[in-house]
Design an enzyme around this catalytic site. Structure first.
Site, short mmCIF file in Angstrom:
data_model
loop_
_atom_site.label_atom_id
_atom_site.label_comp_id
_atom_site.label_asym_id
_atom_site.label_seq_id
_atom_site.Cartn_x
_atom_site.Cartn_y
_atom_site.Cartn_z
N HIS A 123 9.79 19.35 56.25
CA HIS A 123 8.94 18.45 55.47
C HIS A 123 9.61 17.08 55.43
O HIS A 123 10.84 16.97 55.43
CB HIS A 123 8.79 19.03 54.06
N ASP A 200 15.88 23.68 51.19
CA ASP A 200 14.63 23.28 50.54
C ASP A 200 13.83 24.55 50.27
O ASP A 200 13.26 25.14 51.19
CB ASP A 200 13.88 22.32 51.46
N GLN A 203 8.73 26.17 49.23
CA GLN A 203 7.69 27.12 49.61
C GLN A 203 8.12 28.57 49.47
O GLN A 203 7.39 29.48 49.85
CB GLN A 203 7.23 26.86 51.05
N LYS A 226 4.92 24.19 42.27
CA LYS A 226 4.54 25.10 43.33
C LYS A 226 4.73 26.56 42.93
O LYS A 226 4.39 27.46 43.70
CB LYS A 226 5.34 24.80 44.61
N CYS A 364 2.90 16.39 55.86
CA CYS A 364 4.22 15.76 55.73
C CYS A 364 5.22 16.37 56.70
O CYS A 364 6.41 16.54 56.38
CB CYS A 364 4.75 15.85 54.30
#
Length: 407
Positions: A123, A200, A203, A226, A364
């Site tokens: 991303h 990261d 997700q 999220k 992104c």
């Protein structure tokens, strides 16, 4: 789990509406999750009863607000398997967490001859801060090469990570492919050359159990919005010795120890990175989101999301002219695709008329789009509130889209 979904859906009143005359099917979970009633009520209750600034006032409301804020810090630490609540820094989200490490660590510690390693599936939020850190320090930025399906192999990672590598940054789950990267194995490779590992987790945390010590990463970031929590609140987990190496990047109240006219000293981590008035209500809502996930059971959440994504993948394969991006493996909560000769923005617009909300664009992830030779894709992503009937509505709407464009 399937027998509980109807009860879970009732906790999301936003889904009980019609869009363009049709029942809403929300399939944009990867962009932001909808919020269950317990989260909304927790934020409302905080503002109605406990609203005060934290770590400042000795009155009852100030003490209650501080207790609530720090209780959630400890709750987050348990949620991700951190060794201590002092390993948890509250941020605005993943992007601010990455920028904190890229600025306070990478720019302060790296120099010419050093190397930062990322993947081209990242991303933009896990790419641009490292680009800027490399430019500012004279370090190089290296990319693990991608396979045709958009993933990378550990063999390619091992060739890319060298004795010059000081930091490796990678997503836990790709927001385009939905695949989980081999973070633990990647961390082992990085550890052999003394490199720091940043993950990261934007997700991942709403779909699967996460244990940062089992992953053996140095930093792990995720966002509340999220994972069914509020916007504007996120988390940076940092291994204790690495947090202590980060320079503060914002200065002001809350993060100070002593202030003089010519010089000042800072509080210890994590508070040194939380200058100013924090998002206390967001933290309270994040705690309620964690409670929500843990009441359902994180293994049950993972089973539901993977099962539904498998079902969606198989149903989408039935549509002639539809291309699914990524490898033939289990995906975590999303499927990215294109319909031949129909731009994904047009697909999204027709689906919206059908009451089906998806994401269309580059997500992104422009370098990954370039890798696939496309400028944009469509993405359907799923949460606990989604059902097989939602997927069937998606397929029905896509078939209608084909008819609209004469395909």
């Amino acid at each position: 789990m399937s027998d509980r979904i109807s009860d879970i859906r009732r906790l999301f009143p936003i889904l009980d509406q019609r869009v363009n005359g049709r029942p809403l099917v929300y399939l944009d979970h990867a962009a932001t999750a909808q919020k269950p009633t317990p989260v909304v009520e927790a934020v409302r209750r905080y503002y109605e009863w406990d609203n005060a600034n934290v770590h400042r006032s000795g009155h009852t409301l100030g003490q209650r607000a501080t207790d609530a804020y720090e209780t959630v810090r400890a709750q987050v630490a348990r949620f991700v398997g951190a060794g201590s609540e002092r390993d948890i820094v509250f941020t605005r989200g993943v992007t601010s967490a990455i920028n904190l490490v890229a600025t306070g660590y990478a720019r302060a510690k790296l120099g010419a001859g050093d190397d930062i390693v990322v993947s081209a599936m990242e991303h933009h939020g896990n790419l641009l801060p490292w680009q800027q850190a490399a430019k500012a320090t004279g370090a190089t930025l290296s990319y693990i090469p991608l396979q045709p399906d958009g993933t990378f192999t550990l063999e390619d990672a091992e060739e890319t990570i060298t004795s010059r590598t000081k930091l490796v940054a990678v997503s836990h789950v790709s927001n385009v492919l939905g695949v989980a990267n081999p973070v633990r194995e990647l961390a082992a490779i990085a550890r052999r050359v003394g490199a720091v590992v940043f993950v990261d987790g934007a997700q991942a945390v709403s779909h699967m159990p996460v244990d940062v010590r089992e992953l053996d990463c140095d930093f792990y970031a995720f966002s509340g919005h999220k994972m069914y929590g509020p916007t504007g609140i996120g988390v940076l987990y940092g291994r204790r010795e690495q947090l202590e190496r980060i320079e503060p990047v914002e200065y002001g109240g809350q993060m100070i120890d002593r202030v003089g006219l010519r010089d000042s000293t800072w509080r210890e981590a994590p508070w040194t990175f939380e200058a100013g008035t924090p998002n206390v209500a967001g933290a309270v809502g994040l705690g309620a989101a964690i409670d929500f996930l843990e009441r359902i059971g994180r293994d049950a959440v993972a089973e539901h999301d993977r099962k539904l994504t498998r079902y969606a993948t198989e149903r989408l394969k039935e549509i002639d002219g539809l291309t699914i991006y990524g490898p033939e493996v289990d995906r975590w909560g999303l499927v990215t695709f294109n319909l031949a000769r129909i731009h994904p923005h047009d697909v999204s617009s027709v689906l919206d008329v059908y009451g089906v909300a998806i994401r269309a664009g580059h997500h992104c992830c422009s370098p990954l789009m370039d890798h696939f030779g496309t400028s944009a894709t469509a993405r359907a992503s799923f949460g606990l509130y989604n059902t097989e009937e939602d997927v069937d509505r998606l397929v029905e709407a896509l078939l209608h889209t084909k008819r609209v464009f004469g395909e």
